[in-house]
Enzyme design. Structure first.
Site, mmCIF file in Angstrom:
data_model
loop_
_atom_site.group_PDB
_atom_site.id
_atom_site.type_symbol
_atom_site.label_atom_id
_atom_site.label_comp_id
_atom_site.label_asym_id
_atom_site.label_seq_id
_atom_site.Cartn_x
_atom_site.Cartn_y
_atom_site.Cartn_z
ATOM 1 N N HIS A 569 5.149 -0.362 -10.493
ATOM 2 C CA HIS A 569 3.892 0.285 -10.133
ATOM 3 C C HIS A 569 3.122 0.748 -11.369
ATOM 4 O O HIS A 569 2.511 1.818 -11.373
ATOM 5 C CB HIS A 569 4.175 1.485 -9.212
ATOM 6 C CG HIS A 569 4.709 1.078 -7.875
ATOM 7 N ND1 HIS A 569 5.351 1.938 -7.021
ATOM 8 C CD2 HIS A 569 4.690 -0.115 -7.236
ATOM 9 C CE1 HIS A 569 5.699 1.288 -5.923
ATOM 10 N NE2 HIS A 569 5.313 0.037 -6.043
ATOM 11 N N HIS A 613 3.335 4.056 -3.610
ATOM 12 C CA HIS A 613 3.205 2.684 -4.090
ATOM 13 C C HIS A 613 1.724 2.453 -4.402
ATOM 14 O O HIS A 613 0.863 3.124 -3.853
ATOM 15 C CB HIS A 613 3.740 1.727 -3.040
ATOM 16 C CG HIS A 613 5.183 1.985 -2.708
ATOM 17 N ND1 HIS A 613 6.142 1.016 -2.730
ATOM 18 C CD2 HIS A 613 5.818 3.138 -2.365
ATOM 19 C CE1 HIS A 613 7.324 1.546 -2.407
ATOM 20 N NE2 HIS A 613 7.138 2.837 -2.177
HETATM 21 C C1 LIG Z 1 7.500 -7.213 -7.177
HETATM 22 C C2 LIG Z 1 6.491 -6.157 -6.865
HETATM 23 C C3 LIG Z 1 6.560 -5.488 -5.647
HETATM 24 C C4 LIG Z 1 5.621 -4.507 -5.358
HETATM 25 N N1 LIG Z 1 5.669 -3.899 -4.128
HETATM 26 C C5 LIG Z 1 4.676 -3.046 -3.784
HETATM 27 C C6 LIG Z 1 4.630 -2.498 -2.478
HETATM 28 O O1 LIG Z 1 5.473 -2.768 -1.621
HETATM 29 N N2 LIG Z 1 3.602 -1.657 -2.186
HETATM 30 C C7 LIG Z 1 2.646 -1.323 -3.108
HETATM 31 O O2 LIG Z 1 1.751 -0.524 -2.792
HETATM 32 N N3 LIG Z 1 2.673 -1.824 -4.347
HETATM 33 C C8 LIG Z 1 3.640 -2.700 -4.692
HETATM 34 N N4 LIG Z 1 3.647 -3.248 -5.935
HETATM 35 C C9 LIG Z 1 2.587 -2.853 -6.885
HETATM 36 C C10 LIG Z 1 1.187 -3.336 -6.490
HETATM 37 O O3 LIG Z 1 1.258 -4.560 -5.815
HETATM 38 C C11 LIG Z 1 0.315 -3.428 -7.737
HETATM 39 O O4 LIG Z 1 0.256 -2.171 -8.382
HETATM 40 C C12 LIG Z 1 -1.124 -3.821 -7.452
HETATM 41 O O5 LIG Z 1 -1.168 -4.873 -6.538
HETATM 42 C C13 LIG Z 1 -1.806 -4.195 -8.751
HETATM 43 O O6 LIG Z 1 -3.106 -4.684 -8.514
HETATM 44 P P1 LIG Z 1 -4.011 -5.178 -9.726
HETATM 45 O O7 LIG Z 1 -5.269 -5.670 -9.147
HETATM 46 O O8 LIG Z 1 -4.074 -4.100 -10.738
HETATM 47 O O9 LIG Z 1 -3.211 -6.350 -10.415
HETATM 48 P P2 LIG Z 1 -2.669 -7.719 -9.818
HETATM 49 O O10 LIG Z 1 -2.628 -7.687 -8.345
HETATM 50 O O11 LIG Z 1 -1.415 -8.006 -10.548
HETATM 51 O O12 LIG Z 1 -3.786 -8.769 -10.216
HETATM 52 C C14 LIG Z 1 -3.977 -9.255 -11.529
HETATM 53 C C15 LIG Z 1 -4.359 -10.716 -11.410
HETATM 54 O O13 LIG Z 1 -4.924 -11.137 -12.629
HETATM 55 C C16 LIG Z 1 -4.414 -12.393 -12.971
HETATM 56 N N5 LIG Z 1 -4.518 -12.514 -14.429
HETATM 57 C C17 LIG Z 1 -3.948 -11.705 -15.358
HETATM 58 N N6 LIG Z 1 -4.260 -12.119 -16.586
HETATM 59 C C18 LIG Z 1 -5.055 -13.206 -16.447
HETATM 60 C C19 LIG Z 1 -5.694 -14.091 -17.360
HETATM 61 N N7 LIG Z 1 -5.579 -13.920 -18.683
HETATM 62 N N8 LIG Z 1 -6.431 -15.112 -16.863
HETATM 63 C C20 LIG Z 1 -6.554 -15.297 -15.526
HETATM 64 N N9 LIG Z 1 -5.970 -14.489 -14.622
HETATM 65 C C21 LIG Z 1 -5.223 -13.457 -15.072
HETATM 66 C C22 LIG Z 1 -2.991 -12.376 -12.460
HETATM 67 O O14 LIG Z 1 -2.456 -13.664 -12.318
HETATM 68 C C23 LIG Z 1 -3.160 -11.613 -11.147
HETATM 69 O O15 LIG Z 1 -3.443 -12.464 -10.075
HETATM 70 C C24 LIG Z 1 4.587 -4.196 -6.285
HETATM 71 C C25 LIG Z 1 4.522 -4.868 -7.505
HETATM 72 C C26 LIG Z 1 5.463 -5.838 -7.798
HETATM 73 C C27 LIG Z 1 5.357 -6.560 -9.094
#
Ligand SMILES: Cc1cc2nc3c(=O)[nH]c(=O)nc-3n(C[C@H](O)[C@H](O)[C@H](O)COP(=O)(O)OP(=O)(O)OC[C@H]3O[C@@H](n4cnc5c(N)ncnc54)[C@H](O)[C@@H]3O)c2cc1C
Length: 636
Positions: A569, A613
Site C-alpha cells: 500500500h 487499504h
Molecule cells: C498485490 C497487491 C494487492 C493489493 N490489494 C489491495 C486491496 O485488496 N485493496 C486495496 O485497497 N488496495 C490494494 N492494493 C493497493 C492498491 O491497489 C494500490 O495502492 C492502488 O491501486 C494504486 O493505484 P495507483 O493509481 O497509484 O497505481 P497503479 O494502479 O499501480 O497504476 C500505475 C499504472 O501505471 C503504469 N505505469 C507505471 N510506469 C509506467 C511507465 N513508465 N509507462 C507506462 N505505464 C506506466 C503501471 O503499469 C500501472 O498500470 C494492493 C496492491 C498490490 C500490489
C-alpha cells in the site's frame, strides 16, 4: 464468462405479438450496444496504430488513478485524451475477472513489474518482492479487492498538512461516493443485512462494491467476541463510515461476481475521444521547447528490448499516474529530483527537488498463525470454477476465505506509548492495527512451521504464506496478517541507473522506527487476548507460526524482525505540500512544483498512508483531481 440468461428453461410459448415486441426490443438493445461499442474508448496495441498525433491530455499509466482521470477528462467531447499503459489490456486476462483468482496474476507474473525492495536493514537485511501491476487498470486489475476508505482523520490530516480544505473528509466525501456503486451479492442465499450500513453508501457510482461473505463458524464466534470484549473489540457495522475501529465485515470491489476495476468500470465506458495505447513504456517526460520548464512531451518505447524512442506532445497537459513507484521513477529519469542523486547517474538536472522519491511509506504486515479446531476454509478450485461460470457465485466470487476484518486502536496508555512516543495516527477515529484474517488450512506456508526464513532473499509472497509448499495433516492453522496501518517509518524510491529498465531502488524502510515494532508486538498481544475470549478459547490455541515461539515479548519482537513484509500500500513518494511550500512534489492542484504542464495523480501524492487499504482513497482523489483539471479548461 458465466451466463446470466435463461437458456435451457422450459417455458410456455408467448403470444406472437409479445414475441414480436420482445424481438424489436432485443434488436434496439443490440443496436444500442453496437453504437456504444463504436463510441467507446479505442484501444491500440502499438503507437504506429494511433490515428492521430495531436492530443490535449496525455495520461501516463492506465492504472487505478489513470483510468479515472483518462475517462473523466474524456467526458468533455472536445478533449482528445491519450492514456499510455506499459502493460496489456485487462480484457483478455481471465484471472483478472474472477475475484478468487487474483493470486494467479498478483505476484511475479507477466502482469507485474516484478520489483523487489532493497535489503531491509531492520528485517534481517531481507530483500522482499514488491508487486506492482503492469496491466490496464493497474493494481485495481490484480489486487485483492478489499475496499476501505480509511478514516475521516486521514483526510482531515491531509487537508491540514497541505492547507487545502478541499481534501478534508467532509469535502472529499462526495468524491468517495462518486466512485462507489453499491451492488448486492449474486448469491440470494447470502443476504447482506447487518453486514453494512446502507446510509453511508452510494448506488450510482462507478466501481461495484459489495460485502460478499462465506458462511463459516469463525464469523459467529467473532461477533460473539465483540459482545464479550466490546471495549477492545467493538462490533463495526461498516468499515467505510469514516471511523474504522472494531471487528466487522469486509467490503470488496466486486459486482455480480466480477472484479470491478478502473479498467472495467471507467475506461471500458469512456468516450471514443479517449485512446488507450497499450504495451508502451514512457521512458521520460521532456520539456516541450528547449530550455523551458513546460513539461508536456512524453518519450516512449515499446519495451525493454526496443531501441527506438518516440515522442508525443500534449497540447494542454500531461498527467502522470504511474503509481507510488512509477511516478517518482519517471520524474527522476526526467531530471526532476535531488541534484546529487541525479548527477551521480549522469542525468541532467532540470529541477533540483530533494522531495522526489522521499517520504515513501508502506504498512508493515506480519503473518501469524494459530492452531485451531475450526473447519478449514480450503475448497475445490475446479468445482468452484464451474459454479462461478454457471452463475457467478461460490468461493471464486469472493476475494477472501474469511470475510471479517478487524481494526484496533491502541489505548494511549498501552505499551508502545509508555515511553512518550507520539500517536502516529491522524486522530481518535483511526486504528493503529489491522487484523486481516486469511484462512484456515492445514497447508503450511513456505516459511515452514518453526522454520525461520533464510535471511538473504525471500519474497513477500512466500513469507506471507501465499505459496504453500508442504501439507501437514491434522495441523490446522488460522492465518492472519497483523498490520501496522499507520507506520512511522519513512523510506525512499531512488534510481539504480539512468534508464526506466534499470530496476528502481525501493526502500520502504520497514521497522526503521522502533515504534512500528512496538505497535506490531502489541498487535500480536491483542490477537492473543481475542483468542482468550470465551467465544474463541475452545477453538483457537497457541501460535503455530511462529513456533515454537513462547509468548515472551523478546521472542515476538525477534519474529517480527524476520517476518515483516510491506503490505503493498505504498504512498507518499511524490507527496503533496501546501501551495508555495519549499518541500513536497505537487501542490494541492496536483501540479508538479516548479514546472508547467505536468500534474501527478495517484497514490504517490498522498502524504500519509490512509488507515486501511489504498485503492478507495486513490479512486477518490483521482475523481477530485479530474474535477480540478477539468475546471481549469471548462468554459475556456
Ligand atoms: C498485490 C497487491 C494487492 C493489493 N490489494 C489491495 C486491496 O485488496 N485493496 C486495496 O485497497 N488496495 C490494494 N492494493 C493497493 C492498491 O491497489 C494500490 O495502492 C492502488 O491501486 C494504486 O493505484 P495507483 O493509481 O497509484 O497505481 P497503479 O494502479 O499501480 O497504476 C500505475 C499504472 O501505471 C503504469 N505505469 C507505471 N510506469 C509506467 C511507465 N513508465 N509507462 C507506462 N505505464 C506506466 C503501471 O503499469 C500501472 O498500470 C494492493 C496492491 C498490490 C500490489
Amino acid at each position: 464468462m458465466y451466463k446470466t440468461g435463461s437458456e435451457g428453461l422450459n417455458r410456455p410459448s408467448l403470444p406472437t405479438s409479445i414475441q414480436a415486441m420482445l424481438l424489436a426490443a432485443y434488436s434496439v438493445l443490440t443496436l444500442l450496444t453496437l453504437i456504444r461499442a463504436v463510441l467507446s474508448a479505442q484501444y491500440f496495441q502499438r503507437s504506429v496504430d494511433l490515428p492521430q498525433v495531436a492530443y490535449d491530455f496525455i495520461v501516463i499509466g492506465g492504472g487505478t488513478a489513470g483510468g479515472v482521470v483518462g475517462s473523466r477528462l474524456g467526458e468533455i467531447r472536445d478533449h482528445r485524451v491519450l492514456v499510455i499503459e506499459a502493460g496489456p489490456s485487462n480484457q483478455d486476462v481471465f484471472d483478472s475477472q474472477v475475484p478468487g483468482l487474483s493470486h494467479n496474476i498478483g505476484y511475479r507474473t507477466q502482469f507485474d513489474w516484478n520489483f523487489t525492495t532493497t535489503p531491509q536493514n531492520h528485517v534481517n537485511n531481507t530483500i522482499l518482492s514488491y508487486p506492482r501491476a503492469m496491466i490496464l487498470g493497474g493494481c485495481s486489475s490484480h489486487n485483492e479487492m478489499t475496499y476501505t476508505r480509511g478514516s475521516q482523520d486521514d483526510y482531515d490530516r491531509w487537508a491540514a498538512t497541505t492547507g487545502d480544505d478541499n481534501l478534508s473528509w467532509k469535502n472529499i466525501l462526495p468524491y468517495i461516493q462518486k466512485v462507489e456503486k453499491w451492488s448486492t451479492p449474486n448469491d440470494p442465499n447470502l443476504p447482506e443485512d447487518d453486514h453494512f450500513n446502507s446510509s453511508v453508501h452510494n448506488k450510482d457510482g462507478m466501481i461495484g462494491v459489495t460485502a460478499p461473505y462465506f458462511p463459516h463458524p469463525f464469523n459467529d464466534l467473532l461477533l460473539n467476541a465483540t459482545r464479550e470484549m466490546n471495549d477492545e473489540f467493538p462490533f463495526l457495522l461498516d468499515l467505510n463510515s469514516g471511523k474504522p475501529i472494531g471487528l466487522g465485515w469486509g467490503q470488496a470491489s466486486i459486482a455480480h461476481g466480477l472484479r470491478s476495476s478502473s479498467a472495467t468500470a471507467y475506461l471500458a465506458h469512456a468516450n471514443d475521444n479517449v485512446h488507450i495505447l497499450l504495451n508502451t513504456h514512457v521512458t521520460r517526460i521532456l520539456p516541450s521547447t528547449n530550455q523551458s520548464h513546460d513539461f508536456r512531451t512524453v518519450e516512449f518505447t515499446s519495451g525493454p528490448e526496443a531501441t527506438a524512442r518516440h515522442t508525443l506532445t500534449a497540447e494542454k497537459e500531461i498527467i502522470l499516474s504511474g503509481g507510488a513507484i512509477g511516478s517518482p521513477q519517471l520524474l527522476l529519469l526526467s531530471g526532476i529530483g535531488p541534484r546529487e542523486e541525479l548527477e551521480e547517474l549522469g542525468i541532467e538536472v532540470i529541477i533540483d527537488n530533494p522531495s522526489v522519491g522521499r517520504n515513501f511509506s508502506d504498512q508493515v504486515s506480519v503473518p501469524v498463525s494459530f492452531s485451531t479446531t475450526l473447519p478449514p476454509t480450503d475448497f475445490d478450485q475446479m468445482e468452484a470454477l464451474s459454479q462461478w461460470k454457471l452463475d457467478g457465485t461460490g468461493r471464486l466470487a469472493l476475494a477472501r476465505h474469511l470475510s471479517p476484518i478487524g481494526w484496533v486502536r491502541l489505548a494511549a496508555t498501552s505499551e508502545p506509548f509508555k515511553d512518550g512516543s507520539p500517536d502516529p495516527t491522524g486522530g481518535q477515529n483511526s486504528p493503529h492495527l489491522e487484523f486481516f484474517f486469511g484462512g484456515i488450512s492445514s497447508l503450511n506456508d513456505s516459511t515452514g512451521i518453526g522454520n525461520p526464513p533464510p535471511a538473504t532473499k525471500i519474497t513477500a509472497v512466500e513469507q506471507a504464506g501465499v505459496i504453500s509448499t508442504t501439507r501437514t495433516e491434522n495441523n490446522l492453522s488460522l492465518q492472519i496478517d497483523v498490520v501496522d496501518v499507520n507506520p512511522v517509518s519513512r523510506g525512499s524510491i531512488k534510481l539504480s541507473g539512468p534508464s526506466l529498465f534499470d530496476p528502481p531502488l525501493i526502500d520502504p524502510a520497514l521497522l526503521a522506527s522502533s515504534l512500528d515494532t512496538a505497535i506490531l508486538t502489541e498487535g500480536i498481544r491483542s490477537l492473543q487476548r481475542l483468542w482468550s475470549s470465551s467465544a474463541f478459547s475452545e477453538h483457537i490455541s497457541g501460535f503455530s507460526t511462529p513456533a515454537p515461539l513462547s509468548t515472551q515479548t523478546e521472542d515476538i519482537v525477534e519474529y517480527i524482525k524476520h517476518a515483516s513484509t510491506p503490505f503493498g500500500h505504498g504512498v507518499g513518494s511524490c507527496s503533496m505540500a501546501p501551495r508555495g511550500a519549499e518541500w513536497g512534489v505537487v501542490d494541492p492542484e496536483f501540479k508538479v512544483r516548479g514546472l508547467k504542464g505536468l500534474r501527478i495523480v495517484d497514490a504517490s501524492v498522498i502524504p500519509f498512508i490512509p488507515s486501511g487499504h489504498t485503492q478507495a482513497p486513490v479512486y477518490a482523489i483521482a475523481e477530485w483531481a479530474s474535477n480540478v483539471i477539468r475546471s481549469t479548461y471548462e468554459g475556456l
